[in-house]
Design a protein around this motif. Structure first.
Motif, mmCIF file in Angstrom:
data_model
loop_
_atom_site.group_PDB
_atom_site.id
_atom_site.type_symbol
_atom_site.label_atom_id
_atom_site.label_comp_id
_atom_site.label_asym_id
_atom_site.label_seq_id
_atom_site.Cartn_x
_atom_site.Cartn_y
_atom_site.Cartn_z
ATOM 1 N N LEU A 43 -6.314 9.196 -3.384
ATOM 2 C CA LEU A 43 -5.191 10.119 -3.396
ATOM 3 C C LEU A 43 -5.668 11.558 -3.270
ATOM 4 C CD1 LEU A 43 -3.410 8.412 -6.400
ATOM 5 C CD2 LEU A 43 -2.589 8.359 -4.051
ATOM 6 N N ASP A 44 -5.317 12.188 -2.170
ATOM 7 C CA ASP A 44 -5.574 13.606 -1.962
ATOM 8 C C ASP A 44 -4.224 14.304 -1.840
ATOM 9 O OD1 ASP A 44 -6.272 16.134 -1.236
ATOM 10 O OD2 ASP A 44 -7.425 15.572 0.551
ATOM 11 N N PRO A 45 -3.827 15.104 -2.826
ATOM 12 C CA PRO A 45 -2.516 15.757 -2.745
ATOM 13 C C PRO A 45 -2.344 16.648 -1.517
ATOM 14 C CG PRO A 45 -3.370 15.876 -4.977
ATOM 15 C CD PRO A 45 -4.496 15.371 -4.113
ATOM 16 N N ALA A 46 -3.449 17.104 -0.934
ATOM 17 C CA ALA A 46 -3.350 17.975 0.235
ATOM 18 C C ALA A 46 -3.111 17.191 1.519
ATOM 19 C CB ALA A 46 -4.623 18.810 0.370
ATOM 20 N N ALA A 47 -3.261 15.872 1.473
ATOM 21 C CA ALA A 47 -3.105 15.044 2.672
ATOM 22 C C ALA A 47 -1.647 14.645 2.860
ATOM 23 C CB ALA A 47 -4.002 13.814 2.565
ATOM 24 N N ALA A 48 -1.387 13.977 3.990
ATOM 25 C CA ALA A 48 -0.034 13.518 4.282
ATOM 26 C C ALA A 48 0.247 12.144 3.692
ATOM 27 C CB ALA A 48 0.197 13.475 5.786
ATOM 28 N N VAL A 143 0.654 15.000 -6.630
ATOM 29 C CA VAL A 143 1.129 13.647 -6.365
ATOM 30 C C VAL A 143 1.695 13.082 -7.661
ATOM 31 C CG1 VAL A 143 0.411 11.281 -5.869
ATOM 32 C CG2 VAL A 143 -0.396 13.150 -4.428
ATOM 33 N N VAL A 144 2.921 12.543 -7.578
ATOM 34 C CA VAL A 144 3.615 11.974 -8.726
ATOM 35 C C VAL A 144 4.244 10.658 -8.267
ATOM 36 C CG1 VAL A 144 5.329 12.430 -10.550
ATOM 37 C CG2 VAL A 144 4.121 14.334 -9.503
ATOM 38 N N THR A 145 4.629 9.816 -9.205
ATOM 39 C CA THR A 145 5.268 8.553 -8.849
ATOM 40 C C THR A 145 6.619 8.390 -9.532
ATOM 41 O OG1 THR A 145 4.125 7.407 -10.658
ATOM 42 C CG2 THR A 145 3.092 7.345 -8.483
ATOM 43 N N GLN A 146 7.479 7.615 -8.891
ATOM 44 C CA GLN A 146 8.719 7.115 -9.492
ATOM 45 C C GLN A 146 8.957 5.732 -8.905
ATOM 46 O OE1 GLN A 146 10.560 7.675 -11.938
ATOM 47 N NE2 GLN A 146 12.254 6.284 -11.518
ATOM 48 N N VAL A 170 -6.155 -0.231 -12.954
ATOM 49 C CA VAL A 170 -5.980 0.822 -11.963
ATOM 50 C C VAL A 170 -7.203 1.715 -11.929
ATOM 51 C CG1 VAL A 170 -4.567 2.803 -11.274
ATOM 52 C CG2 VAL A 170 -3.481 0.777 -12.283
ATOM 53 N N SER A 171 -7.626 2.079 -10.729
ATOM 54 C CA SER A 171 -8.635 3.125 -10.551
ATOM 55 C C SER A 171 -8.130 4.091 -9.492
ATOM 56 C CB SER A 171 -9.988 2.535 -10.142
ATOM 57 O OG SER A 171 -9.890 1.841 -8.917
ATOM 58 N N LEU A 172 -8.487 5.365 -9.652
ATOM 59 C CA LEU A 172 -8.015 6.421 -8.767
ATOM 60 C C LEU A 172 -9.200 7.191 -8.215
ATOM 61 C CD1 LEU A 172 -5.084 7.846 -10.969
ATOM 62 C CD2 LEU A 172 -4.961 6.050 -9.228
ATOM 63 N N ASP A 173 -9.256 7.327 -6.894
ATOM 64 C CA ASP A 173 -10.254 8.169 -6.241
ATOM 65 C C ASP A 173 -9.590 9.500 -5.918
ATOM 66 O OD1 ASP A 173 -11.704 5.865 -6.360
ATOM 67 O OD2 ASP A 173 -11.759 5.496 -4.202
ATOM 68 N N ILE A 174 -10.151 10.590 -6.447
ATOM 69 C CA ILE A 174 -9.499 11.894 -6.293
ATOM 70 C C ILE A 174 -10.523 12.943 -5.881
ATOM 71 C CG2 ILE A 174 -7.693 11.354 -7.956
ATOM 72 C CD1 ILE A 174 -9.225 13.047 -10.015
ATOM 73 N N PRO A 175 -10.103 13.990 -5.172
ATOM 74 C CA PRO A 175 -11.030 15.044 -4.741
ATOM 75 C C PRO A 175 -11.452 15.941 -5.899
ATOM 76 C CG PRO A 175 -8.891 15.223 -3.614
ATOM 77 C CD PRO A 175 -8.742 14.205 -4.695
ATOM 78 N N GLY A 217 -3.294 16.034 -9.532
ATOM 79 C CA GLY A 217 -3.074 17.430 -9.189
ATOM 80 C C GLY A 217 -3.898 18.340 -10.079
ATOM 81 N N PRO A 218 -3.785 19.622 -9.868
ATOM 82 C CA PRO A 218 -4.502 20.583 -10.725
ATOM 83 C C PRO A 218 -3.740 20.835 -12.028
ATOM 84 C CG PRO A 218 -3.337 21.764 -8.998
ATOM 85 C CD PRO A 218 -3.106 20.296 -8.731
ATOM 86 N N TRP A 219 -3.527 19.782 -12.801
ATOM 87 C CA TRP A 219 -2.696 19.854 -13.998
ATOM 88 C C TRP A 219 -3.365 20.659 -15.113
ATOM 89 C CZ3 TRP A 219 1.889 17.893 -12.829
ATOM 90 C CH2 TRP A 219 1.990 16.830 -11.943
ATOM 91 N N ASP A 220 -2.563 21.373 -15.885
ATOM 92 C CA ASP A 220 -2.981 21.820 -17.213
ATOM 93 C C ASP A 220 -2.772 20.633 -18.156
ATOM 94 O OD1 ASP A 220 -3.409 24.331 -16.244
ATOM 95 O OD2 ASP A 220 -1.769 25.303 -17.327
#
Length: 893
Positions: A43-48, A143-146, A170-175, A217-220
């Motif tokens: 998951l790359d939030p900057a991608a489409a 990136v968020v889910t519903q 679940v595993s997540l690959d992130i930048p 995302g760049p979450w606080d």
């Protein structure tokens, strides 16, 4: 016959296939059940879009050469089957058009066994806040889910029904520079190429697909108070909250409220919070108010991001929604309905428990009155002949999406409250505890719950029949009563039928098992008595002789409407000011019900409003405001509108003057909320010149830009901001509209954005109306804002013709810019307030064609047509004579 053919093929060694049969558009067959999912997302939030892999360990329960599962808009690049012996087999994946159903051919008939299906696939981020979607805040993507109700199939192939509970890994690959969370705590991390990281998370308990959640995302990330161990739970629960970058400090209030809510829920259910950790996430754009994903509850950001300027009603809503979603951790997450016809087991219980927890921890918020008001709102919707059942049979996706309505939430919660009162709070709680323990991490139905309650209360079949009568048939009961006094004795003659407004073609021949309670008053003393009314007619002997007045539906605990004889209603109206708050709301609904049926005229409505206007709680004081506005818009004319407006101002303006228009240090939150409601009623709906001038003064100050060229929202009372901006748009026109549109392009605060967006919708200028409508379907508006702008625009009668003409040209854009939850409601949303039968025909003609095949529109269309027709019938039934006579009487005073 198909099974015999398969056996013959196997004996001959042929790889023959079982006939496929039709695509299962409702429930999937029971051929297979998922046991465990192993999901990896890149998951790359900057991608489409994203890429992913999914391995599903499946129990094949009978010989089969294919399986049905769910997948939608997934580009599957590889599918593989591994049988119980570890042998790999070729398999083929084929999506069944846009149905959301896919077929996996296994290559041969396989015997019953445990096998694993593996998929590699990719997909674009969803554009309508479904599945895995991308949203941007302050120039940064997230990136968020519903997944609820049926959007998990947009995120991964699977068995996307609530009965198919399974374990998820679940595993997540992130930048680099991103933070990621899912339902469970992180258990490991490894470095990948180009600065990417793979985050691994603990296995979930058994969950349905619709509760899986993730966010990148760049979450606080803000740590909250750890929820300490209790007598129900031996381990503490880590608590955190996540906000878009830079917004972390605004999470403090919601975090501080959460531990007490969790502890209160554990104490009620006698069962521990079961999901290890608890994260609250403020999503930059979200289709619902919040979503109860276990361990990762996602909220629309305005509900979590609070500060000193946040409106009082938003602060209250934040707590209430938090209580609602956390209640789901037990009802829905720990015990799950097997199919969507029992959705009420999730939503009604969370709504009912939200009120209970709010009443316990924050009694000043008057959840008891809100519960009654919500039940009355549901009864208004349930009064339509087209109303559906609470346990409505679910046949297709449109039925599923349409089930999230006021009947599921409000009616279901009201029915629970009514039977809780009938059984007693402790007995009801004992039944709930038994139900929870018996069905934990499994599925349960309405019958399971009713049985648990009946057993706890030692009730016979009559109890279950009574409760099912409210769940398994549509409509709201009408109890007509007549008092007979003779020889020092008093008897109520009772009769029940289905309630319908004037002009309805529905049949009243229905019966319920109604826990009927009546309040009586005699010589200044009040009493209550109850009995179960489960026959068409019955009598009820009243204790204490003939009363001065009586109120059916004591304390507003019952889900039914009432009809009294005119002289008996007059006695009750005369005593209305002496009733307590809850009884006053029940009295108000008696007036509403009679007004809808045509048994109560305009003069009686106005008299009742006068009796309630001085009540301390705003819920009571303004209980009849919708009826007052309806009179103004649909019956009043040039002669009667001025005295009507003067009367409404006479009732409420002194209270607003006493409160003033600015916040006062340390003021009671009830005063802030009452001020906001009065300003909206008098400034927007009645258009009182004095009130509008005061609001406009604040609005002009807001529009004076600061040194950075931004609007100065602090110049207004934040509790009044929406009304202030609406009046300013209507009074100043283009300068206000353009200033708000410019500010919206720069402002990321969800609460401020909503106030601005809805204010735009209030414009009544024809040219500006077109500008606002086009803005609503542009990229400048968030997906969650479009419907709100258009609904606000529709509410203003002067906009309706232009909006209707525009909608017919731009319907495709409206559908594209609104979440699926809204689609089935579009006929109602865009025809609300119409009171002409010709418009009902126009709505039917346009939406009946449904050229885009929008899911759920047929249900919404039936409701919209009926609402318009009934409004016209009420206007004809009421006529203008009563209002005109009342106005002449006012002139003579």
């Amino acid at each position: 016959m198909a099974m015999l053919r398969c056996l013959w093929c196997l004996l001959l060694g042929w790889a023959c296939a079982v006939q496929a049969g039709p695509v299962p558009l409702g429930r999937l067959p029971d051929t297979a059940r998922p046991l465990q999912y192993t999901l990896n997302f890149r998951l790359d939030p900057a991608a489409a879009g994203f890429s992913a892999s999914a391995a599903i360990r499946v129990e094949l329960r009978e010989p089969a050469d294919h399986l049905w599962l769910h997948a939608l808009e997934l580009e599957v690049t590889k599918v593989e089957l591994r049988d119980a012996a570890g042998k790999r087999h070729p398999a083929r994946f084929s999506a069944q058009g846009d149905s959301g159903v896919a077929r996996v051919d296994l290559g041969a008939i396989l015997p019953a066994q445990t096998l694993t299906l593996s998929f590699d696939y990719r997909a674009r981020y969803n554009s309508q806040l479904e599945g895995i979607y991308r949203t941007v805040r302050a120039g940064k993507p997230y990136v968020v889910t519903q997944m609820e109700p049926i959007s998990a199939r947009r995120a991964f192939p699977g068995f996307d029904e609530p009965r198919f509970k399974a374990v998820f890994d679940v595993s997540l690959d992130i930048p680099a520079g991103q933070q990621a969370v899912t339902n469970t705590a992180q258990s490991g991390e490894e470095k990948l190429a180009d600065g990417w990281r793979r985050l691994r998370f603990r296995s979930t308990p058994k969950l349905p697909t619709y509760l899986i959640a993730l966010a990148v995302g760049p979450w606080d990330i803000v740590e909250g108070e750890t929820i300490a161990a209790t007598r129900w739970r031996s381990e503490p629960v880590p608590l955190r909250a996540l906000a878009p970058q830079g917004e972390g400090p605004r999470l403090k209030e919601a975090l501080a409220a959460t531990p007490a809510i969790v502890r209160a829920l554990e104490d009620y259910f006698g069962y521990p919070y079961a999901f290890g950790k608890l994260d609250l996430l403020a999503a930059p754009d979200f289709s619902a108010g919040a979503m109860e994903n276990p361990g990762l509850v996602v909220f629309r950001e305005a509900l979590l991001l609070l500060d000193a300027n946040s409106p009082t009603d938003l602060r209250h809503s934040s707590f209430e929604v938090n209580a609602h979603e956390l209640a789901h951790q037990w009802f829905g997450d720990t015990v799950t309905m097997p199919w969507w016809d029992d959705l009420w087991l999730n939503e009604a219980f969370a709504t009912w428990m939200e009120g209970r927890i709010t009443g316990q921890l924050r009694p000043a918020q008057r959840a008891d009155l809100q519960r009654i008001a919500a039940a009355q709102h549901a009864m208004a919707a349930d009064s339509l002949a087209s109303a559906r059942r609470v346990r409505q049979p679910i046949g297709d996706n449109g039925d599923i999406e349409g089930a999230f309505d006021s009947l599921t939430y409000g009616k279901g919660a009201a029915v629970l409250g009514m039977f809780e009162a009938w059984l007693g709070e402790n007995v009801f709680r004992d039944g709930m505890r038994a139900y929870m323990k018996k069905h934990a991490f499994a599925n349960a139905t309405s019958d399971d719950l009713i049985d648990a309650l009946a057993e706890a209360g030692d009730k016979d079949a009559r109890f279950g029949k009574a409760m099912r009568s409210f769940l398994d048939q549509p409509g709201v009961p009408l109890v007509s009563s007549r008092l007979q006094c003779s020889g020092g004795k008093a008897v109520l003659q009772l009769h029940q039928q289905r309630y319908f407004p004037a002009g309805s073609q529905g049949s009243g021949e229905q019966r319920w098992g109604i826990p009927f309670c009546v309040r009586t008053g005699k010589d200044g003393r009040q009493a209550t008595q109850c009995q179960l009314l489960d026959q068409a007619s019955a009598t009820m002997a009243l204790d204490g002789g003939c009363p001065d007045w009586y109120l059916p539906n004591a304390q507003g605990r019952g889900y039914y409407r009432v009809a009294l004889l005119p002289e008996e209603l007059q006695h009750l109206t005369a005593a209305a000011a002496t009733l307590d708050d809850r009884d006053q709301l029940a009295f108000a609904d008696a007036i509403k019900a009679g007004f809808g049926r045509g048994d109560v005229d305009a003069a009686a409505v106005l008299a009742a409003a006068g009796r309630l206007a001085d009540a301390r709680p705003r819920e009571v004081a303004l209980a009849l405001q919708n009826e007052l506005v309806w009179l103004r818009r649909n019956l009043a004319d040039a002669q009667t509108r001025p005295p009507l407006d003067a009367y409404v101002s006479q009732l409420y303006l002194p209270r607003l003057r006493a409160l003033g228009y600015v916040r006062r240090a340390g003021e009671n939150p009830d005063d802030a909320l009452l001020r906001a409601d009065l300003a909206e009623l008098l400034g927007r709906k009645v258009e009182n010149a004095e009130v509008r001038a005061a609001l406009l003064q604040q609005g002009k100050a807001v529009l004076q830009p600061d040194a950075a060229g931004r609007l100065r929202f602090g110049a207004a009372n934040y509790d009044l901001l929406g009304t202030v901006l609406a009046v300013t748009v209507q009074e100043l026109g283009a300068p206000a509209v353009e200033a708000l549109i410019v500010e919206l392009a720069q402002n990321n605060d969800a609460s401020l954005r909503l106030s601005m967006a809805m204010a735009l919708g209030t414009t009544t200028d024809p040219a500006l109306g077109e500008r606002v409508r086009e803005f609503a379907v542009s990229d400048a508006a968030k997906i969650s804002e479009t419907a709100r702008i258009l609904a606000t625009h529709q509410y203003e009668p002067r906009n309706r013709t232009a909006l209707w003409q525009w909608l017919q040209r731009r319907y495709a854009q409206v559908v594209a810019r609104t979440p699926v939850f809204v689609h089935g409601n579009l006929p109602e949303l865009l025809s609300e307030g119409w009171c002409e039968t010709r418009q009902a025909a126009a709505v039917a003609e346009f939406f009946g064609k449904n050229p885009l095949q929008v899911s759920g529109v047929a249900q919404g269309l039936r409701r919209a047509q009926e609402a318009i027709t009934l409004c016209a019938a009420r206007r004809e039934r009421q006529g203008t004579a009563s209002l005109a006579a009342w106005a002449r009487g006012q002139a003579g005073k």
